[in-house]
Structures are given as structure tokens and as C-alpha cells.
Design an enzyme around this catalytic site. Structure first.
Site, PDB file in Angstrom:
ATOM      1  CB  THR A 166     -17.863  41.770 -14.101  1.00 45.08           C
ATOM      2  OG1 THR A 166     -16.290  41.424 -13.685  1.00 45.08           O
ATOM      3  CG2 THR A 166     -17.906  43.160 -14.029  1.00 45.08           C
ATOM      4  CG  ASP A 194     -12.900  35.713  -9.696  1.00 49.09           C
ATOM      5  OD1 ASP A 194     -12.047  35.424 -10.181  1.00 49.09           O
ATOM      6  OD2 ASP A 194     -13.435  36.973  -9.224  1.00 49.09           O
ATOM      7  CB  SER A 213      -9.595  33.489 -11.228  1.00 51.53           C
ATOM      8  OG  SER A 213      -9.277  34.821 -11.758  1.00 51.53           O
ATOM      9  CB  THR A 223     -14.950  38.330 -19.245  1.00 52.52           C
ATOM     10  OG1 THR A 223     -13.817  39.080 -18.523  1.00 52.52           O
ATOM     11  CG2 THR A 223     -16.387  38.716 -19.539  1.00 52.52           C
ATOM     12  CD  GLN A 278       4.289  31.073 -28.438  1.00 50.20           C
ATOM     13  OE1 GLN A 278       4.758  32.085 -28.586  1.00 50.20           O
ATOM     14  NE2 GLN A 278       5.258  30.013 -28.050  1.00 50.20           N
ATOM     15  CB  CYS A 279      -0.041  33.392 -34.386  1.00 51.40           C
ATOM     16  SG  CYS A 279       1.539  33.490 -34.715  1.00 51.40           S
TER      17      CYS A 279
END
Length: 343
Positions: free
Chosen positions: A16, A60, A62, A92, A280-281
Site C-alpha cells: 500500500t 502484493d 499476500s 503490512t 495462540q495468545c
């Protein structure tokens, strides 16, 4: 004595931050980085010399991959001798993965490599791109007693400088898109640019920069969830070309107590496939042995990821597998921090 002017290289990969709006069509188009100072005249106030380079075809976020990570590292390697600092612009969404990977790929780094980007395009009225870019350049060009203040891979975003391999993206909407939950900020930008020097990594190596190009792509993230089925776990962990697993567990490293789950883990480890236990926290880490389920995982040889981020665990696992570290040493070496990625 004439003051030394730091030489900074901006590397644009895509994302971006490198987009501007065509107000006739309302479409976004790539920014012309060759005329950077014309578009952002504030850059003329910086006490450094700027050079820019860009991917031939900006990608990109991704589409970021280990092959692109190596491309970035090779650009840094090629320009390392004549450049004092680097600013890498990426999308990002995968920035924490890429910046974490760069911290492992660049061995014996003694210069700043600062990642940044933006939530809004550089030509947008309310963009965060200009501040992020300008301050990232300032960070990369900060010198003290003839040495760069930052000598590691950092990530600068919305007034904060982080250790790259401690970051994770936490918001798709807020300008404060990143956090470093388990490690203090390396610096903050306010009226003055301030560094938290006690948290900065200092290189003791006098060895030349070396880039580790052998990354193993055959790594998977397996995230546990209530009701996860045996067939799914077996299918993923029995994948023929699987070489490493990042297992996202609950809380302090806990997993289901079902016997089938541990049978699959044991068989996977016996096949020589390392399994790294991460939480996962958002903050905190794995404390294997605190509860019965994590005690059992510890006993079968699951690697303790401590408080490493998932992004950093993936990058470190790819690097260590690529280095062909013997299975007898793998667990101990992974559990030892090498770039300040865990504590």
C-alpha cells in the site's frame, strides 16, 4: 571535521505504501520512487543521502514468499559495503513474517534494516505513509560515535520502533497496526526520536555479513481449536513432503488430552519432523510443564517455543531446516535465542 552523511537505500517490494490514487479514474497506481524527493519534499530536510531500488514487478503482500525474502537479502548484500542503513517497504499483511525472516537470513548484521509500510496509500489525504517512511529513514540514518544506533532488523510503524522478529500485525484498520507483545519498543517517535538503548541488540561479531539462502519451504502451521478431528490432524501431519510444524496451542502451551493426538505427535517426531509449540495468545508464551498436557508434550520431545511469535517461529524453522541441523541437536538449538527472538 566534516560531518559524515549516512547513505540510505530504500528497497520497495510492493504494498500500500507505494501506491498513489489516480484522481481521474480513482484507481491506485504504483508510486514513482525515482522522484521520491519531488513527491515528498520533507525528505530534503533529512541529514542523509537517499538511493532507491524497487522490485521490477511490485508484489502484493499476500504474494510474499521465501524466494522474495532471498531477493531482498541479496539486494542488501549487494549494497552492504557502500550503504549505512536500509529501509524496506513491504505490504503490512505479511510484514512481520518477512521482517522476522530477514533477521534470521542476515547473519552478522551490524547495520540497520528497517521495515515499514502504511495502512493508506502515500497519495491519500490522511495517509500514514509519509510519517512512517520519513521516520524509518531517520532511524536507519541515526549514528552515534561513528556507529549506527540500530544494528538489527527493526520494524517501524505509527511512532514506534520494534524488534522485527517480536512483532505481529494486530489490526487491519487502525494506524497502530503492529505490536510487540513480549518485548519492549526499541524506540519511539514524538517531538524527538528516542531510542531505548538498553533493549537494542549490539553485534559483537566482526565477521562479514552472510546471508543464509537455504530456506526449507515445507513447514506448516497447525492451529488447534475445540473439536479438531483426528482425520484432519493425521492428514496434515502425514503430508509426504512435510519437514516442520509450528503447533499453535492454547494458553501456556496446552493441547487436547486425547490419546490419538499424542500418538500422531509421537509418530511425527519419530519421522524426524520437529514440532514447535507456540501459544495462540497475543502475549505471553509457552510454559511446558505447567499443566499435565504440556508436560506430556515436553516428554515426547515437542520443542518449547517459549514466547516466540508464530511469524518468527515459521521463519526460524525454515532457516534451521535449511541448515540441515542434526535432529539430535535441533531441539536445543531452536530453544536457544539467536537473534533476540525469544526470552
Amino acid at each position: 571535521m566534516e560531518k559524515r552523511v549516512p547513505q540510505i537505500l530504500i528497497i520497495y517490494t510492493g504494498g500500500t505504501i507505494g501506491m498513489v490514487k489516480d484522481y481521474k479514474t480513482n484507481a491506485l497506481k504504483p508510486f514513482d520512487f525515482e522522484n521520491l524527493k519531488t513527491k515528498i519534499p520533507e525528505l530534503n530536510l533529512l541529514e542523509c543521502s537517499l538511493k532507491t531500488t524497487a522490485f521490477e514487478q511490485p508484489i502484493d503482500s499476500s504474494d510474499m514468499s521465501p524466494d522474495y525474502w532471498i531477493t531482498i537479502a541479496e539486494i542488501i548484500e549487494l549494497n552492504y559495503k557502500d550503504t549505512d542503513g536500509f529501509v524496506v517497504l513491504t505490504g503490512t499483511d505479511t510484514m512481520s513474517y518477512t521482517a522476522s525472516a530477514m533477521s534470521f537470513i542476515l547473519e552478522n548484521l551490524r547495520k540497520p534494516v528497517i521495515f515499514t509500510g502504511s495502512q493508506l496509500p502515500i497519495g491519500d489525504l490522511r495517509t500514514d505513509a509519509k510519517e512512517n517512511l520519513i521516520t524509518a529513514i531517520q532511524v536507519a540514518s541515526a549514528f552515534e560515535n561513528g556507529e549506527p544506533v540500530v544494528q538489527e532488523v527493526g520494524l517501524y510503524f505509527e511512532y514506534k520502533l520494534y524488534r522485527a522478529n517480536r512483532t505481529t500485525k494486530v489490526s487491519a484498520e487502525q494506524f497502530e497496526a503492529f505490536q510487540s507483545p513480549n518485548y519492549p519498543n526499541l524506540g519511539e517517535s514524538g517531538v524527538h526520536l528516542l531510542f531505548n538503548r538498553q533493549f537494542l541488540k549490539r553485534s559483537k561479531s566482526e565477521l562479514p555479513l552472510k546471508i543464509q539462502k537455504n530456506l526449507d519451504a515445507n513447514v506448516v502451521i497447525l492451529k488447534l481449536f475445540p473439536g479438531i478431528q483426528r482425520g484432519l490432524v493425521e492428514y496434515i501431519l502425514n503430508f509426504p513432503d512435510l519437514h516442520g510444524v509450528v503447533l499453535e496451542t492454547y494458553g501456556a502451551g496446552n493441547a487436547p488430552t486425547d490419546s490419538w493426538f499424542f500418538e500422531i505427535l509421537i509418530k511425527t517426531i519419530q519421522r524426524g519432523i520437529p514440532i514447535v509449540n507456540v501459544t495462540q495468545c497475543i502475549s505471553g508464551g509457552v510454559f511446558m510443564g505447567l499443566y499435565e498436557t504440556s508436560t506430556r508434550m515436553k516428554s515426547i520431545g515437542v520443542i518449547n517455543g517459549k514466547n516466540i511469535t508464530t511469524e518468527s517461529a515459521v521463519a526460524k524453522l525454515k532457516l534451521m531446516l535449511g541448515l540441515k541441523i542434526p535432529s539430535t541437536e535441533f531441539k536445543q538449538k531452536f530453544e536457544t535465542q539467536i537473534r533476540g527472538e525469544m526470552s
